[in-house]
Design a protein around this motif. Structure first.
Motif, PDB file in Angstrom:
ATOM      1  N   ARG A 113      37.708  25.857  32.229  1.00  0.00           N
ATOM      2  CA  ARG A 113      38.247  27.038  32.891  1.00  0.00           C
ATOM      3  C   ARG A 113      38.442  28.131  31.856  1.00  0.00           C
ATOM      4  NH1 ARG A 113      44.300  27.969  35.205  1.00  0.00           N
ATOM      5  NH2 ARG A 113      44.134  30.212  35.349  1.00  0.00           N
ATOM      6  N   ARG A 119      45.812  43.678  33.312  1.00  0.00           N
ATOM      7  CA  ARG A 119      47.108  44.068  33.840  1.00  0.00           C
ATOM      8  C   ARG A 119      47.069  43.907  35.346  1.00  0.00           C
ATOM      9  NH1 ARG A 119      49.473  49.775  32.545  1.00  0.00           N
ATOM     10  NH2 ARG A 119      49.595  50.215  34.743  1.00  0.00           N
ATOM     11  N   MET A 120      47.923  43.055  35.861  1.00  0.00           N
ATOM     12  CA  MET A 120      47.990  42.787  37.294  1.00  0.00           C
ATOM     13  C   MET A 120      46.633  42.328  37.832  1.00  0.00           C
ATOM     14  SD  MET A 120      50.572  42.911  39.291  1.00  0.00           S
ATOM     15  CE  MET A 120      52.309  43.096  39.026  1.00  0.00           C
ATOM     16  N   GLU A 122      43.203  39.252  37.099  1.00  0.00           N
ATOM     17  CA  GLU A 122      42.705  38.142  36.301  1.00  0.00           C
ATOM     18  C   GLU A 122      41.304  37.779  36.782  1.00  0.00           C
ATOM     19  OE1 GLU A 122      45.618  35.083  35.158  1.00  0.00           O
ATOM     20  OE2 GLU A 122      44.103  33.625  35.707  1.00  0.00           O
ATOM     21  N   ASP A 124      38.672  34.621  36.554  1.00  0.00           N
ATOM     22  CA  ASP A 124      38.650  33.208  36.185  1.00  0.00           C
ATOM     23  C   ASP A 124      37.271  32.624  36.422  1.00  0.00           C
ATOM     24  OD1 ASP A 124      41.696  33.500  36.876  1.00  0.00           O
ATOM     25  OD2 ASP A 124      41.475  31.637  35.774  1.00  0.00           O
ATOM     26  N   TRP A 135      36.279  33.682  40.090  1.00  0.00           N
ATOM     27  CA  TRP A 135      37.345  34.323  40.877  1.00  0.00           C
ATOM     28  C   TRP A 135      37.718  35.645  40.228  1.00  0.00           C
ATOM     29  CZ3 TRP A 135      40.207  35.366  44.876  1.00  0.00           C
ATOM     30  CH2 TRP A 135      41.493  35.902  44.707  1.00  0.00           C
ATOM     31  N   SER A 137      40.429  38.557  40.788  1.00  0.00           N
ATOM     32  CA  SER A 137      41.592  38.958  41.583  1.00  0.00           C
ATOM     33  C   SER A 137      41.547  40.445  41.900  1.00  0.00           C
ATOM     34  CB  SER A 137      42.877  38.612  40.846  1.00  0.00           C
ATOM     35  OG  SER A 137      43.181  39.600  39.910  1.00  0.00           O
ATOM     36  N   GLU A 138      40.918  41.207  41.026  1.00  0.00           N
ATOM     37  CA  GLU A 138      40.864  42.665  41.206  1.00  0.00           C
ATOM     38  C   GLU A 138      40.196  43.022  42.539  1.00  0.00           C
ATOM     39  OE1 GLU A 138      41.533  46.395  38.980  1.00  0.00           O
ATOM     40  OE2 GLU A 138      42.332  44.395  38.965  1.00  0.00           O
ATOM     41  N   THR A 139      39.129  42.319  42.853  1.00  0.00           N
ATOM     42  CA  THR A 139      38.409  42.613  44.091  1.00  0.00           C
ATOM     43  C   THR A 139      38.692  41.565  45.159  1.00  0.00           C
ATOM     44  OG1 THR A 139      36.544  41.507  43.064  1.00  0.00           O
ATOM     45  CG2 THR A 139      36.520  43.904  43.051  1.00  0.00           C
TER      46      THR A 139
ATOM     47  N   ALA B 100      38.186  47.822  48.058  1.00  0.00           N
ATOM     48  CA  ALA B 100      38.065  47.275  46.706  1.00  0.00           C
ATOM     49  C   ALA B 100      37.142  48.144  45.850  1.00  0.00           C
ATOM     50  CB  ALA B 100      37.538  45.853  46.765  1.00  0.00           C
ATOM     51  N   PRO B 105      43.558  49.344  41.772  1.00  0.00           N
ATOM     52  CA  PRO B 105      43.931  48.026  41.294  1.00  0.00           C
ATOM     53  C   PRO B 105      44.013  47.036  42.465  1.00  0.00           C
ATOM     54  CG  PRO B 105      45.357  49.702  40.365  1.00  0.00           C
ATOM     55  CD  PRO B 105      44.489  50.382  41.369  1.00  0.00           C
ATOM     56  N   GLY B 106      43.524  45.844  42.238  1.00  0.00           N
ATOM     57  CA  GLY B 106      43.445  44.868  43.310  1.00  0.00           C
ATOM     58  C   GLY B 106      44.768  44.575  43.968  1.00  0.00           C
ATOM     59  N   ILE B 107      45.845  44.782  43.220  1.00  0.00           N
ATOM     60  CA  ILE B 107      47.153  44.457  43.755  1.00  0.00           C
ATOM     61  C   ILE B 107      47.449  45.274  45.006  1.00  0.00           C
ATOM     62  CG2 ILE B 107      48.383  46.110  42.273  1.00  0.00           C
ATOM     63  CD1 ILE B 107      49.703  42.662  42.697  1.00  0.00           C
ATOM     64  N   GLN B 110      45.917  43.912  48.107  1.00  0.00           N
ATOM     65  CA  GLN B 110      46.537  42.673  48.575  1.00  0.00           C
ATOM     66  C   GLN B 110      47.787  42.917  49.403  1.00  0.00           C
ATOM     67  OE1 GLN B 110      46.614  39.256  46.503  1.00  0.00           O
ATOM     68  NE2 GLN B 110      44.852  39.633  45.223  1.00  0.00           N
ATOM     69  N   PHE B 120      55.636  43.548  43.605  1.00  0.00           N
ATOM     70  CA  PHE B 120      54.960  43.589  42.307  1.00  0.00           C
ATOM     71  C   PHE B 120      54.313  44.949  42.081  1.00  0.00           C
ATOM     72  CE2 PHE B 120      54.938  39.157  43.687  1.00  0.00           C
ATOM     73  CZ  PHE B 120      55.653  38.603  42.653  1.00  0.00           C
ATOM     74  N   ALA B 121      53.696  45.483  43.148  1.00  0.00           N
ATOM     75  CA  ALA B 121      53.033  46.782  43.017  1.00  0.00           C
ATOM     76  C   ALA B 121      54.058  47.869  42.715  1.00  0.00           C
ATOM     77  CB  ALA B 121      52.270  47.103  44.291  1.00  0.00           C
ATOM     78  N   SER B 124      55.405  47.575  39.219  1.00  0.00           N
ATOM     79  CA  SER B 124      54.446  47.931  38.171  1.00  0.00           C
ATOM     80  C   SER B 124      54.267  49.445  38.099  1.00  0.00           C
ATOM     81  CB  SER B 124      53.101  47.225  38.388  1.00  0.00           C
ATOM     82  OG  SER B 124      52.366  47.869  39.389  1.00  0.00           O
ATOM     83  N   LEU B 204      47.364  35.616  40.821  1.00  0.00           N
ATOM     84  CA  LEU B 204      46.257  36.327  40.187  1.00  0.00           C
ATOM     85  C   LEU B 204      45.161  35.356  39.768  1.00  0.00           C
ATOM     86  CD1 LEU B 204      48.210  38.826  37.930  1.00  0.00           C
ATOM     87  CD2 LEU B 204      47.060  39.312  40.071  1.00  0.00           C
ATOM     88  N   SER B 205      45.546  34.123  39.467  1.00  0.00           N
ATOM     89  CA  SER B 205      44.566  33.133  39.038  1.00  0.00           C
ATOM     90  C   SER B 205      43.831  32.510  40.206  1.00  0.00           C
ATOM     91  CB  SER B 205      45.243  32.028  38.234  1.00  0.00           C
ATOM     92  OG  SER B 205      46.025  32.581  37.215  1.00  0.00           O
ATOM     93  N   ASN B 282      55.178  45.601  31.378  1.00  0.00           N
ATOM     94  CA  ASN B 282      54.289  45.222  32.463  1.00  0.00           C
ATOM     95  C   ASN B 282      53.934  43.742  32.469  1.00  0.00           C
ATOM     96  OD1 ASN B 282      53.257  46.862  34.599  1.00  0.00           O
ATOM     97  ND2 ASN B 282      52.847  48.354  32.992  1.00  0.00           N
ATOM     98  N   ASP B 285      53.741  40.443  35.106  1.00  0.00           N
ATOM     99  CA  ASP B 285      52.676  39.869  35.935  1.00  0.00           C
ATOM    100  C   ASP B 285      52.338  38.442  35.494  1.00  0.00           C
ATOM    101  OD1 ASP B 285      51.341  40.381  33.633  1.00  0.00           O
ATOM    102  OD2 ASP B 285      49.896  41.785  34.471  1.00  0.00           O
ATOM    103  N   LEU B 288      52.684  35.663  37.943  1.00  0.00           N
ATOM    104  CA  LEU B 288      51.688  35.520  38.994  1.00  0.00           C
ATOM    105  C   LEU B 288      50.465  34.764  38.505  1.00  0.00           C
ATOM    106  CD1 LEU B 288      51.825  38.973  40.765  1.00  0.00           C
ATOM    107  CD2 LEU B 288      52.545  36.773  41.627  1.00  0.00           C
TER     108      LEU B 288
END
Lengths: 383, 326
Positions: A113, A119-120, A122, A124, A135, A137-139, B100, B105-107, B110, B120-121, B124, B204-205, B282, B285, B288
């Motif tokens: 992995r 920032r905010m 990830e 993976d 993966w 997370s941004e999109t 997207a 930002p992806g957050i 979501q 969280f948004a 931040s 986030l992972s 910051n 995060d 998460l």
């Protein structure tokens, strides 16, 4: 002021000074402790022995399960890059400057992995047997990559924009070691708090911009721990990728399981039949390879390819995605800093960074190499 | 440190001058009905009488905190802080989440799927400037404001050690940090739960945790951000002891925050980043991620502690030697 108040003032201000000293000591404790411990001494090995041992360690059972943090630092001396090093950190162009962190969990040949924290966000890459997931997370996208051969780590990693593990980088360096290189080994390095051997490769040719390439191998397991590329013009490495912490204990199994979260966009992609975007990219690459010529060899080889600024603009217009924009931004910034040169071979513009020089001739050729601009002009005359 | 400044374990004033303290206590017990009115007098600017009011045991901090939360200025700042997540939520609800491909930002994408992400948004966004500014206003005002309007002299005329006074002022600022961050979190939670669906949180992972654990992690975020703001409050307090003009201390703190963020954004100065306070705010995060990035957040907390200790001790050294002429 009386003597008494003078003394009390000294005592009073002694407290914040002591606080600063304590903090400074805590910050500097790492290097100091390392210095007190003294340099680790490993049994002496020649470069050949070291490489053989490393190869043997790699063959017998492969790399031990481990986890750690990899930091990649680039200070390539690119002139005035625009705002691409922004917070996101997972854009490929952002990797040209600054430092980036990559988390690695390795549970065996088929379990890996990689996580690139932003920032905010990830990114993976999770490999578990024949299950390969990317993966982002941004999109909010999960991509299942199918048909990946086991053990082709380099292939997996290229899916992540910045994923260069020390292993891959080390292979790259080793393949370049040839007759034009001075090789030496030291046994007193300490990387990620582990004693390590360091292999130093220095090019003999003075036209090379590379001073030396250093490769650190773990003293016990011979896992490559760090690769540094030093430019002639700077004392700090121009490029560095290495572990800052590593533990050789098998990582928890949860790291290698991945189920796409609810609401995520799930796509499947065959590694052998790439998507449209990749196809276009591959086509470009094939075309490029056809046109590519290499002048010279070893450290001072220069790549020559047909290229013009107009192409660049057209290309960028075609792909409206963020990557294209970044690439254009970088290219514009670079061109802005180009110097006009001319010679018997014609005229053009030259861009020099710490490690690379590029010559864009007016007759539509691009010459790139880790060499001085003079050498490039020589190559332009020959090519 | 003189004996008068020592604080006994139960946080009462060490009775170096027992007769005076006892007297004051006695007076207080008789006039405890006066207590509220005297504090209010101080809040309105002239603090001649309040000196007696707050020496009542355990009440010093309480009276400071209630003063802080009675000032219209501070309440207005809290109101703005609380409003930001609401506006953000309403905007996202009305216009829909960004695509997207917009490069947002992806957050933010979501949030529309899970209201808990609004917390969280919002944090931040706010942790960049608005939270630091409001913390600077409270902490920067704490000493300089009193010195400016002349009430500091009265505060010091009773047998309260300067160290204790400073500690109470700092504790007051920390309480404000905690309240401000909690208010933002609660307002985001409420807005998020009202406007958007809620459910298990996607980390986030890529992993998923149940909602209860998500709430727990929001609690961790609140504590982490509070610690970061408390470190800024220490800087602001130190600046506040250097001047008698409150706005000077406040403005300097805000300028320092902005300078730190500019320095943190310059790629060539990347080596400086780990030493800047603002670059750690910051890193909440980390909760998460899977596994939780305890290493990074632990380092962040150490940085906050280092800043707090250094600037706290500077404030102490300066304040104890300060010539307070009123």
């Amino acid at each position: 002021m009386s003597e008494r108040t003078g003394r009390s003032r000294v005592t009073r201000w002694g407290v914040p000074i002591a606080a600063v000293a304590v903090v400074a000591a805590a910050v500097g404790a790492g290097p100091v402790i390392a210095a007190v411990q003294g340099e680790p001494t490993l049994p002496t090995r020649t470069a050949q022995q070291l490489l053989a041992d490393a190869a043997r360690a790699g063959q017998s059972g492969g790399v031990k399960p481990m986890s750690g943090t990899v930091i990649q630092t680039a200070s390539l001396g690119l002139p005035g890059l625009p705002d691409i090093s922004g917070a996101g950190g997972s854009s490929p162009a952002a990797l040209l400057a600054g430092s980036h962190e990559l988390k690695v969990w390795y549970g065996g040949a088929d379990r890996l992995r990689l996580a690139l924290p932003g920032r905010m966000s990830e990114t993976d890459l999770i490999v578990n047997g024949d299950q390969v997931w990317l993966w982002q997370s941004e999109t909010n996208e999960a991509t299942r990559i199918k048909g990946v051969d086991r053990g082709t780590e380099s292939k997996h990693a290229s899916a992540l924009p910045s994923a260069t593990t020390p292993q891959q980088a080390a292979q790259e360096v080793l393949s370049r070691a040839a007759t034009d290189t001075v090789v030496s080994v030291s046994n007193t390095e300490r990387v990620a708090d582990r004693p390590a051997y360091q292999l130093v490769l220095a090019p003999k040719d003075s036209a090379s911009l590379v001073k030396e390439v250093r490769l650190a191998l773990d003293g016990e397991t011979f896992v490559p721990l760090r690769v540094q590329v030093y430019a002639k013009s700077a004392a700090e490495p121009a490029f560095e990728v290495g572990f800052t912490s590593i533990t050789f204990t098998p990582p928890a199994a949860e790291n290698f399981t991945f189920t796409p979260p609810a609401g995520a966009k799930v796509t499947e992609r065959n590694a052998d039949e790439p998507g449209e975007q990749d196809q276009a990219r591959q086509e470009r690459q094939r075309k490029l390879e056809g046109d590519l010529k290499v002048v010279g060899q070893g450290w001072t080889s220069v790549a020559v390819l047909p290229f013009s600024v107009k192409d660049l603009g057209a290309n960028a217009a075609q792909k409206a995605d963020g990557e294209g924009e970044d690439a254009t931004a970088v290219a514009t910034a670079l061109l802005g800093s180009a110097k006009q040169v001319s010679g018997p071979w014609g005229s053009g513009r030259v861009i020099q960074t710490k490690l690379l020089s590029a010559l864009l001739t007016d007759d539509g050729r691009l010459l790139v190499g880790a060499v001085t601009p003079e050498k490039l002009q020589e190559a332009a005359a020959r090519g | 440190m003189s004996p008068a400044e020592k604080i006994s374990p139960n946080h009462t004033i060490t009775a170096t001058r027992p007769s005076v303290t006892d007297q004051v206590d006695a007076v207080e017990n008789d006039t405890s009905s006066l207590d509220t009115s005297t504090t209010e007098v101080r809040s309105s600017g002239s603090g001649a009488v309040n000196a007696v009011g707050f020496t009542k045991r355990h009440n010093f901090l309480f009276s400071e905190v209630s003063l802080t939360f009675r000032r219209p200025r501070n309440l207005a700042m809290l109101g703005v802080l609380v409003l930001v997540p609401v506006l953000l939520g309403v905007a996202l609800r009305t216009f829909g989440g960004p695509e997207a491909s917009d490069g947002a930002p992806g957050i933010f994408t979501q949030i529309t799927g899970n209201g808990l992400f609004l917390t969280f948004a919002a944090l931040s966004i706010l942790v960049q400037l608005l939270l630091p500014v409001s913390v600077a206003v409270v902490a920067g005002d704490s000493i300089a404001g009193e010195a400016g309007i002349g009430t500091l002299r009265y505060l010091l005329s009773v047998p309260v050690g300067r160290t204790r006074l400073l500690l109470v002022k700092y504790a007051n600022a920390v309480v404000f940090c905690l309240v401000a961050v909690t208010a933002v979190a609660l307002s985001s939670l409420l807005t998020g739960l009202l406007l958007f669906p809620a459910g298990p949180i996607t980390l986030l992972s890529g992993g998923t945790i149940p909602m209860a654990e998500g709430l727990l992690r929001i609690g961790l975020v609140v504590l982490y951000v509070t610690a970061g703001m408390a470190a800024l409050a220490a800087i602001s307090l130190a600046l506040s002891t250097l001047t008698e003009v409150a706005i000077g201390a406040i403005a300097t703190t805000v300028v320092l925050v902005i300078v730190a963020q500019v320095l943190g954004a310059v790629p060539q100065l990347a080596g400086l980043r780990p030493y800047l306070l603002s670059s750690w705010w910051n890193d909440f995060d980390g909760v998460l991620r899977d596994p939780v990035a305890t290493e990074v957040m632990g380092q962040g907390l150490l940085v906050f502690a280092a800043y707090t200790v250094i600037f706290g001790s500077i404030a102490w050294a300066r304040f104890n030697g300060k010539d307070i002429s009123g």
